[in-house]
Design a protein around this motif. Structure first.
Motif, PDB file in Angstrom:
ATOM      1  N   UNK A 111     -27.461 -14.099   3.813  1.00  0.00           N
ATOM      2  CA  UNK A 111     -28.736 -13.614   4.325  1.00  0.00           C
ATOM      3  C   UNK A 111     -28.776 -13.442   5.830  1.00  0.00           C
ATOM      4  N   UNK A 112     -27.623 -13.615   6.484  1.00  0.00           N
ATOM      5  CA  UNK A 112     -27.597 -13.543   7.949  1.00  0.00           C
ATOM      6  C   UNK A 112     -27.332 -12.141   8.464  1.00  0.00           C
ATOM      7  N   UNK A 113     -26.912 -11.254   7.573  1.00  0.00           N
ATOM      8  CA  UNK A 113     -26.587  -9.878   7.949  1.00  0.00           C
ATOM      9  C   UNK A 113     -27.411  -8.937   7.068  1.00  0.00           C
ATOM     10  N   UNK A 114     -27.980  -7.887   7.660  1.00  0.00           N
ATOM     11  CA  UNK A 114     -28.683  -6.869   6.864  1.00  0.00           C
ATOM     12  C   UNK A 114     -28.093  -5.514   7.175  1.00  0.00           C
ATOM     13  N   UNK A 115     -27.948  -4.688   6.131  1.00  0.00           N
ATOM     14  CA  UNK A 115     -27.317  -3.382   6.305  1.00  0.00           C
ATOM     15  C   UNK A 115     -28.099  -2.313   5.552  1.00  0.00           C
ATOM     16  N   UNK A 116     -28.211  -1.138   6.171  1.00  0.00           N
ATOM     17  CA  UNK A 116     -28.798   0.031   5.510  1.00  0.00           C
ATOM     18  C   UNK A 116     -27.786   1.165   5.544  1.00  0.00           C
ATOM     19  N   UNK A 117     -27.937   2.092   4.612  1.00  0.00           N
ATOM     20  CA  UNK A 117     -26.898   3.105   4.416  1.00  0.00           C
ATOM     21  C   UNK A 117     -27.509   4.387   3.873  1.00  0.00           C
ATOM     22  N   UNK A 118     -27.144   5.488   4.491  1.00  0.00           N
ATOM     23  CA  UNK A 118     -27.375   6.793   3.880  1.00  0.00           C
ATOM     24  C   UNK A 118     -26.012   7.344   3.499  1.00  0.00           C
ATOM     25  N   UNK A 119     -25.918   7.885   2.283  1.00  0.00           N
ATOM     26  CA  UNK A 119     -24.670   8.493   1.852  1.00  0.00           C
ATOM     27  C   UNK A 119     -24.133   7.876   0.587  1.00  0.00           C
ATOM     28  N   UNK A 120     -22.851   8.075   0.373  1.00  0.00           N
ATOM     29  CA  UNK A 120     -22.194   7.576  -0.839  1.00  0.00           C
ATOM     30  C   UNK A 120     -20.849   6.970  -0.464  1.00  0.00           C
ATOM     31  N   UNK A 121     -20.616   5.719  -0.885  1.00  0.00           N
ATOM     32  CA  UNK A 121     -19.300   5.089  -0.702  1.00  0.00           C
ATOM     33  C   UNK A 121     -18.476   5.413  -1.943  1.00  0.00           C
ATOM     34  N   UNK A 122     -17.521   6.317  -1.801  1.00  0.00           N
ATOM     35  CA  UNK A 122     -16.808   6.804  -2.985  1.00  0.00           C
ATOM     36  C   UNK A 122     -15.873   5.762  -3.579  1.00  0.00           C
ATOM     37  N   UNK A 123     -15.321   4.881  -2.768  1.00  0.00           N
ATOM     38  CA  UNK A 123     -14.405   3.862  -3.300  1.00  0.00           C
ATOM     39  C   UNK A 123     -15.103   2.511  -3.509  1.00  0.00           C
ATOM     40  N   UNK A 124     -16.420   2.566  -3.813  1.00  0.00           N
ATOM     41  CA  UNK A 124     -17.164   1.308  -3.922  1.00  0.00           C
ATOM     42  C   UNK A 124     -16.679   0.460  -5.104  1.00  0.00           C
TER      43      UNK A 124
END
Ligand code: GLU
Length: 262
Positions: A111-124
């Motif tokens: 809970x110490x890091x927060x991340x937001x993302x637009x797009x697609x991670x193809x190798x997720x």
């Protein structure tokens, strides 16, 4: 939205903000800036929205499926503390349905890091397997949460808890299209961001700096901007903007002044 390969398809909205002063000392409220940016970015379409701030050594976030008005209702019912740093996201779901849980931000590092993302991670999928094997627990069905945990893992184990270095190293491993913004309680003075095949613009203020998926994200506050180029990482603090490539080498974006009216 058509192009699932996501190479150049327009993704939804991202805003980031960091300031040296709180509203008590005439600064902007991080939450107000982020919400203003998300409102400007609504034209892009979205199905969920979320925000995060850092206050008192904690990441605090709210996220809601549906229109921004749902998030605003949530913020009224359960207000966030005043902060000098904030990130905000509007999501167009590609991996996992448009639910509260799949909305961004996604948190990692306990809970110490927060991340937001637009797009697609193809190798997720392969990265998810790798992280599962390390004992990571996933709370959503998104490709984005994989990027959050990868960043946290790299931050802890490869980057010496340098958030910029961690973003560079994590970005090297991510395929597809992404604009990523992250904050960490260890570094409450900075937002670190990255882009590949997806847009990211820095807004330059006085004692405050901004990030946006496009200039609408900060047009209410500044017209001085830097457009990041392919495969770049940027770290903004209240007084500085530092750009690098994914290997950590120095880099520059394209400086411009916005000359149209919002
Ligand atoms: N692929 C991510 C998700 O489904 C981000 C989508 C977006 O660009 O908003 O959560």
């Amino acid at each position: 939205r058509g192009n699932r390969l996501g190479r150049v398809s327009p993704m939804c909205g991202i805003v980031g903000f960091v300031s040296s002063s709180t509203p008590e000392s005439a600064g902007h409220s991080a939450l107000d800036v982020v919400m203003a940016g998300l409102t400007r970015l609504e034209y892009r379409g979205y199905d969920s929205a979320g925000v995060a701030v850092i206050a008192d050594d904690e990441v605090e976030y709210r996220k809601k499926a549906g229109k921004l008005s749902n998030l605003i209702g949530e913020l009224e019912a359960d207000p966030l503390p005043e902060s000098t740093i904030g990130i905000g996201h509007t999501r167009w779901a590609t991996h996992g349905g448009p639910t509260d849980r799949n909305a961004h931000p996604h948190v990692a590092d306990e809970g110490r890091l927060a991340l937001i993302h637009n797009g697609i991670i193809e190798n997720y999928a392969e990265l998810r397997e790798e992280l599962l094997a390390k004992g990571v627990e996933f709370l959503s069905e998104t490709d984005t949460e994989v990027a959050a945990h990868l960043l946290a893992d790299v931050y802890r184990h490869a980057a010496g808890q340098d958030l910029t270095r961690a973003m560079q190293l994590a970005s090297q491993r991510l395929e597809g299209a992404f604009t990523l913004l992250a904050v960490h309680v260890d570094h409450p003075d900075r937002v670190v961001a990255s882009r590949r095949n997806s847009p990211l613009v820095v807004g330059l203020g006085e004692g405050e700096n901004f990030l946006g998926s496009d200039v609408s994200g900060f047009i209410d506050f500044t017209r001085e901007a830097i457009e990041l180029e392919q495969d770049q990482v940027v770290t903004i603090t209240a007084d500085a903007v530092e750009i690098s490539d994914f290997r950590g080498g120095p880099a520059e974006g394209k400086r411009f002044t916005v000359d149209w009216d919002a």
